[in-house]
Design a protein around this motif. Sequence first.
Motif, PDB file in Angstrom:
ATOM      1  N   PHE A 196       0.834  -1.200   0.000  1.00 28.53           N
ATOM      2  CA  PHE A 196       0.000   0.000   0.000  1.00 28.53           C
ATOM      3  C   PHE A 196       0.871   1.254   0.000  1.00 28.53           C
ATOM      4  N   SER A 197       1.897   1.260   0.831  1.00 34.62           N
ATOM      5  CA  SER A 197       2.808   2.406   0.915  1.00 34.62           C
ATOM      6  C   SER A 197       3.521   2.646  -0.415  1.00 34.62           C
ATOM      7  N   THR A 198       3.979   1.586  -1.038  1.00 38.43           N
ATOM      8  CA  THR A 198       4.676   1.712  -2.317  1.00 38.43           C
ATOM      9  C   THR A 198       3.708   2.151  -3.415  1.00 38.43           C
ATOM     10  N   ALA A 199       2.462   1.677  -3.362  1.00 37.69           N
ATOM     11  CA  ALA A 199       1.452   2.103  -4.331  1.00 37.69           C
ATOM     12  C   ALA A 199       1.191   3.603  -4.218  1.00 37.69           C
ATOM     13  N   LEU A 200       1.086   4.099  -2.996  1.00 36.69           N
ATOM     14  CA  LEU A 200       0.901   5.542  -2.800  1.00 36.69           C
ATOM     15  C   LEU A 200       2.076   6.335  -3.357  1.00 36.69           C
ATOM     16  N   LYS A 201       3.277   5.822  -3.143  1.00 38.09           N
ATOM     17  CA  LYS A 201       4.484   6.478  -3.656  1.00 38.09           C
ATOM     18  C   LYS A 201       4.459   6.515  -5.183  1.00 38.09           C
ATOM     19  N   HIS A 202       4.106   5.406  -5.815  1.00 36.72           N
ATOM     20  CA  HIS A 202       4.068   5.354  -7.284  1.00 36.72           C
ATOM     21  C   HIS A 202       2.978   6.266  -7.837  1.00 36.72           C
ATOM     22  N   ARG A 203       1.839   6.328  -7.134  1.00 35.86           N
ATOM     23  CA  ARG A 203       0.760   7.216  -7.590  1.00 35.86           C
ATOM     24  C   ARG A 203       1.201   8.680  -7.517  1.00 35.86           C
ATOM     25  N   ARG A 204       1.888   9.038  -6.431  1.00 33.51           N
ATOM     26  CA  ARG A 204       2.399  10.403  -6.279  1.00 33.51           C
ATOM     27  C   ARG A 204       3.418  10.719  -7.371  1.00 33.51           C
ATOM     28  N   LEU A 205       4.314   9.769  -7.655  1.00 31.11           N
ATOM     29  CA  LEU A 205       5.308   9.973  -8.712  1.00 31.11           C
ATOM     30  C   LEU A 205       4.645  10.090 -10.090  1.00 31.11           C
ATOM     31  N   ALA A 206       3.575   9.333 -10.325  1.00 30.28           N
ATOM     32  CA  ALA A 206       2.859   9.405 -11.602  1.00 30.28           C
ATOM     33  C   ALA A 206       2.235  10.786 -11.784  1.00 30.28           C
ATOM     34  N   LYS A 207       1.647  11.325 -10.719  1.00 32.13           N
ATOM     35  CA  LYS A 207       1.061  12.674 -10.809  1.00 32.13           C
ATOM     36  C   LYS A 207       2.139  13.707 -11.092  1.00 32.13           C
ATOM     37  N   LYS A 208       3.293  13.540 -10.469  1.00 29.17           N
ATOM     38  CA  LYS A 208       4.412  14.458 -10.692  1.00 29.17           C
ATOM     39  C   LYS A 208       4.879  14.385 -12.146  1.00 29.17           C
ATOM     40  N   GLU A 209       4.995  13.163 -12.684  1.00 24.63           N
ATOM     41  CA  GLU A 209       5.407  12.978 -14.084  1.00 24.63           C
ATOM     42  C   GLU A 209       4.378  13.561 -15.047  1.00 24.63           C
ATOM     43  N   SER A 210       3.086  13.381 -14.737  1.00 23.13           N
ATOM     44  CA  SER A 210       2.029  13.941 -15.589  1.00 23.13           C
ATOM     45  C   SER A 210       2.110  15.457 -15.612  1.00 23.13           C
ATOM     46  N   SER A 211       2.397  16.054 -14.472  1.00 23.81           N
ATOM     47  CA  SER A 211       2.537  17.507 -14.391  1.00 23.81           C
ATOM     48  C   SER A 211       3.711  17.980 -15.239  1.00 23.81           C
ATOM     49  N   LYS A 212       4.816  17.239 -15.179  1.00 25.09           N
ATOM     50  CA  LYS A 212       5.989  17.586 -15.996  1.00 25.09           C
ATOM     51  C   LYS A 212       5.642  17.527 -17.484  1.00 25.09           C
ATOM     52  N   ALA A 213       4.888  16.498 -17.879  1.00 28.63           N
ATOM     53  CA  ALA A 213       4.531  16.327 -19.284  1.00 28.63           C
ATOM     54  C   ALA A 213       3.641  17.472 -19.751  1.00 28.63           C
ATOM     55  N   VAL A 214       2.726  17.908 -18.919  1.00 29.26           N
ATOM     56  CA  VAL A 214       1.831  19.015 -19.276  1.00 29.26           C
ATOM     57  C   VAL A 214       2.632  20.295 -19.450  1.00 29.26           C
ATOM     58  N   VAL A 215       3.551  20.555 -18.534  1.00 25.90           N
ATOM     59  CA  VAL A 215       4.391  21.751 -18.626  1.00 25.90           C
ATOM     60  C   VAL A 215       5.249  21.694 -19.887  1.00 25.90           C
ATOM     61  N   ALA A 216       5.794  20.530 -20.194  1.00 20.77           N
ATOM     62  CA  ALA A 216       6.628  20.379 -21.395  1.00 20.77           C
ATOM     63  C   ALA A 216       5.807  20.616 -22.658  1.00 20.77           C
ATOM     64  N   LEU A 217       4.578  20.108 -22.699  1.00 24.53           N
ATOM     65  CA  LEU A 217       3.712  20.325 -23.860  1.00 24.53           C
ATOM     66  C   LEU A 217       3.348  21.796 -24.008  1.00 24.53           C
ATOM     67  N   GLN A 218       3.090  22.466 -22.896  1.00 29.93           N
ATOM     68  CA  GLN A 218       2.732  23.880 -22.948  1.00 29.93           C
ATOM     69  C   GLN A 218       3.903  24.735 -23.428  1.00 29.93           C
ATOM     70  N   SER A 219       5.100  24.350 -23.054  1.00 36.22           N
ATOM     71  CA  SER A 219       6.262  25.137 -23.464  1.00 36.22           C
ATOM     72  C   SER A 219       6.598  24.902 -24.941  1.00 36.22           C
ATOM     73  N   GLU A 220       6.211  23.732 -25.483  1.00 33.99           N
ATOM     74  CA  GLU A 220       6.461  23.438 -26.897  1.00 33.99           C
ATOM     75  C   GLU A 220       5.434  24.086 -27.798  1.00 33.99           C
ATOM     76  N   THR A 221       4.233  24.315 -27.300  1.00 35.17           N
ATOM     77  CA  THR A 221       3.149  24.860 -28.111  1.00 35.17           C
ATOM     78  C   THR A 221       3.384  26.352 -28.356  1.00 35.17           C
ATOM     79  N   PRO A 222       3.438  26.774 -29.646  1.00 33.59           N
ATOM     80  CA  PRO A 222       3.632  28.205 -29.903  1.00 33.59           C
ATOM     81  C   PRO A 222       2.374  28.997 -29.540  1.00 33.59           C
ATOM     82  N   SER A 223       2.596  30.187 -29.002  1.00 38.22           N
ATOM     83  CA  SER A 223       1.467  31.024 -28.597  1.00 38.22           C
ATOM     84  C   SER A 223       0.945  31.882 -29.697  1.00 38.22           C
TER      85      SER A 223
END
Length: 131
Positions: A104-131
Motif C-alpha cells: 500500500f505504501s509503495t502504491a501511494l508512492k508510485h501514484r504520487r510519482l505518476a502525478k508528478k510525471e504527468s505535471s511535468k509532461a503538461v508543462v513540457a507540452l505547454q512550453s512546446e506549443t507556440p502562442s
Amino acid sequence: MLLISSGLLAFVWFLSAQSVPEMFVFASGALILLELTVHTRHLRNLFTFRAILNSDCVRGRIEYSRAFVLRMSANELFIFSAMFMLLFVFTQNWFILGGAATCFSTALKHRRLAKKESSKAVVALQSETPS
C-alpha cells in the motif's frame, strides 16, 4: 541494500524480542512480500513480451510514458495490498499484514510519482506549443 535490509531486520528483531514479537514478523512480511510482488510483476512482463515476440497479436511500436507505467504499477500494488489485507482478515497473520502495508505504501508512492510525471509532461507540452 541487502546489508541495510539485514541490519534493519536485526534491529527490529532486537527491539521486538523485548516488547512486541509480532513487530519482527510484520517487518519480515513487509520486506519479503513486497519483493515477491515485484518478482511476480517482472515475470508477468517477461511472459507478456515473450508472447508478443512469438505471435502476430501485436503489431507496430509500443511506447509507454513514465507516468502511465507508474500509474499501472500503483494500481497493481493496490490490488496486491487489498489481496494481502483480505488474507490478513482471515488469517490474522502479521507477516501478511506487513506485506499489505508495504504494498500500500509503495502504491501511494508510485501514484504520487505518476502525478508528478504527468505535471511535468503538461508543462513540457505547454512550453512546446507556440502562442
